[in-house]
Write a protein that holds these residues in place. Structure first.
Motif, PDB file in Angstrom:
ATOM      1  N   ASN A 293     -11.495  10.505  -1.087  1.00  0.00           N
ATOM      2  CA  ASN A 293     -11.902   9.485  -2.659  1.00  0.00           C
ATOM      3  C   ASN A 293     -10.928  10.557  -3.535  1.00  0.00           C
TER       4      ASN A 293
ATOM      5  N   GLU B 285      -3.019   8.483   3.261  1.00  0.00           N
ATOM      6  CA  GLU B 285      -2.734   7.352   2.597  1.00  0.00           C
ATOM      7  C   GLU B 285      -2.946   5.888   2.860  1.00  0.00           C
TER       8      GLU B 285
ATOM      9  N   ILE C 247       0.531  -1.317   0.450  1.00  0.00           N
ATOM     10  CA  ILE C 247       0.709   0.210  -0.215  1.00  0.00           C
ATOM     11  C   ILE C 247       0.716   1.283   0.000  1.00  0.00           C
TER      12      ILE C 247
ATOM     13  N   LYS D  33      -6.075   4.568   4.299  1.00  0.00           N
ATOM     14  CA  LYS D  33      -7.269   4.371   4.206  1.00  0.00           C
ATOM     15  C   LYS D  33      -7.447   2.818   3.667  1.00  0.00           C
ATOM     16  N   ASP D  34      -6.765   2.369   2.827  1.00  0.00           N
ATOM     17  CA  ASP D  34      -6.504   1.357   1.944  1.00  0.00           C
ATOM     18  C   ASP D  34      -6.199  -0.016   2.757  1.00  0.00           C
TER      19      ASP D  34
ATOM     20  N   PRO E 237     -10.129   0.008   4.492  1.00  0.00           N
ATOM     21  CA  PRO E 237     -10.992   0.130   3.684  1.00  0.00           C
ATOM     22  C   PRO E 237     -12.864   0.376   4.236  1.00  0.00           C
TER      23      PRO E 237
ATOM     24  N   LYS F 178      -4.467  -4.604  10.581  1.00  0.00           N
ATOM     25  CA  LYS F 178      -5.718  -3.955   9.589  1.00  0.00           C
ATOM     26  C   LYS F 178      -6.821  -5.439   9.479  1.00  0.00           C
TER      27      LYS F 178
ATOM     28  N   ASP G 243      -5.844   6.575  -7.741  1.00  0.00           N
ATOM     29  CA  ASP G 243      -5.736   5.583  -7.957  1.00  0.00           C
ATOM     30  C   ASP G 243      -4.130   6.123  -8.253  1.00  0.00           C
TER      31      ASP G 243
END
Length: 471
Positions: free
Chosen positions: A467, A177, A3, A179-180, A183, A208, A471
């Motif tokens: 958002n 950064e 990530i 947030k992935d 999710p 996570k 990507d």
């Protein structure tokens, strides 16, 4: 899944693709993701990856030579490992002459080697000057020991000065950064977990798959990686950790001026100056001054740079007695009653970072500088009261935007805007920005629709900004 770190990967790739040799330093504190970055970068490439350990230097050289021999399919050297740095580098040079494509040679945790044998710096310099600079080799060295990085590698006196072709200071990830890693988390829960772990991938990866309600219980558990990690990291760097631990505990509770810190330690300011300077040098704390102030300003405050350290020294370090006897419920109750106040201070830093990153989206202006201000406003209350402005941002056109940040469980009222306008009148701002956890009341919302110089940012707006990042 790897990530983030797109800019770093792109930079390494561009350096790798050129026709010249490279010597790249990747550095940053432990847990920031240096090894993961290397592993991602070297995929599908030819590489020799060597990880320095805390073992005896002779054992390290032996292990390195065996790994290199394995790469070159050399059974003889594998069974009869080399015993010194010179032979190791000569062996590498000899075998690289038979390789057509560029080879990545990665020395991970290079600072461990320097700590044990500083001659490695001069030896690497010698072979870089004589051979590597004219070969198809991409050398990466990494380090976590910031004292050695600053004094032995980055300094002008370093043997590697002028040989490095690039440096990457790997910092923590920002809120948008991470947030992935989570999710399905709301922005509010992202802010809360960021307040606990900061943007360190190692900690984020460890958490996570957990629901947010289980996060704090996991972090304070004495069997978790979080319980002793701060001790481990600081003891690697510091000779007298107990004094530093006490200073960090004091700063974490909001007593962040040198006089306050000295008083709580029952000493004078001069006695702790060197400790504070060392913590700044290692990147653990920073010294902040009010926006517009000069270097001689005596209103400086000290802040812990990493949220994991902040959380650790506020909630874990002072309550080890409760943790050791498994009395977690008492500590959980302490954290529950204080956590909103704790998070509110971090939300201020988050809001400044968001404005700096997304200033054009939010205000129509490019932001070139950002900070906060505290002091006495001569135009308000006859200059008697100490006041604070959470956000002061300087635009590309030298205009000033001021802001207020509130982490409250109810909508912000218009009075908050009036208060901000009063205490910032001496600055003459041209725009106002308000960040709120729980939105804004009807009067304030209507006013912002009429006056476009009043900008309102709630958690929904923050989510939209996050958002909008490609990507």
């Amino acid at each position: 899944m790897f990530i983030g770190r797109k800019n770093e990967i792109n930079y390494l790739t561009s350096q790798y693709r050129n026709n010249e040799s490279s010597l790249i330093l990747i550095y940053g504190r432990r847990r920031v993701g240096k090894t993961a970055l290397i592993e991602e970068f070297i995929k599908s490439k030819k590489y020799i990856y060597l990880l320095a350990t805390q073992q005896d230097i002779n054992i390290i050289i032996r292990n390195f030579s065996m790994e290199m021999a394995e790469f070159f399919h050399d059974d003889i050297t594998y069974r009869n490992p080399l015993t010194n740095w010179d032979d190791l580098f000569k062996y590498l040079i000899k075998n690289l002459q038979n390789v057509d494509e560029k080879i990545i040679f990665a020395l991970d945790e290079f600072t461990y080697l320097v700590a044990k044998d500083k001659s490695i710096l001069s030896i690497l310099q010698k072979y870089y000057d004589l051979y590597f600079k004219d070969m198809k080799i991409f050398i990466i060295i990494t380090g976590s020991l910031m004292g050695i990085i600053n004094d032995k590698i980055l300094s002008y006196e370093s043997p590697l000065y002028g040989r490095r072709t690039g440096n990457i200071l790997l910092n923590e990830m920002n809120l948008w950064e991470i947030k992935d890693f989570f999710p399905y988390y709301s922005v509010q829960d992202l802010i809360k977990i960021y307040s606990i772990t900061g943007g360190l991938p190692y900690y984020l990866s460890a958490l996570k798959n957990k629901k947010f309600n289980d996060i704090i219980s996991t972090v304070i558990n004495k069997n978790s990686i979080f319980y002793n990690d701060a001790f481990f990291i600081l003891k690697e760097e510091l000779k007298e950790p107990s004094k530093y631990f006490s200073i960090l505990n004091i700063i974490s509770t909001g007593h962040n001026r040198i006089g306050e810190i000295a008083s709580l330690l029952n000493t004078n300011s001069g006695e702790i100056t060197q400790y504070l300077d060392n913590l700044i040098k290692l990147g653990i704390i920073s010294k902040r001054k009010p926006f517009f102030s000069n270097e001689s300003n005596k209103q400086s405050i000290y802040k812990i740079n990493n949220n994991y350290f902040n959380f650790f020294f506020r909630y874990i370090f002072p309550y080890q007695n409760l943790i050791e006897i498994d009395n977690y419920n008492v500590l959980l109750n302490i954290i529950k009653n204080d956590f909103d106040f704790y998070t509110s201070k971090i939300f201020e830093d988050i809001s400044r970072n968001i404005l700096f990153k997304f200033g054009k989206n939010l205000t129509g202006d490019n932001i070139t500088g950002i900070g906060t201000w505290w002091g006495k406003n001569k135009l308000e209350n006859n200059g008697k009261n100490e006041e604070e402005i959470d956000i002061i941002a300087l635009t590309e056109d030298k205009n000033i935007i001021v802001g207020e940040v509130k982490w409250r469980n109810k909508p912000l009222k218009i009075e908050v805007l009036y208060s901000l306008q009063n205490k910032s009148v001496f600055i003459k701002p041209y725009k106002y920005i308000l960040f709120s956890k729980s939105g804004f009341d009807e009067n304030l919302t209507k006013l912002s629709e009429i006056d476009k110089n009043i900008i309102l940012v709630d958690l929904n707006k923050i989510g939209e900004l996050f958002n909008s990042i490609p990507d």
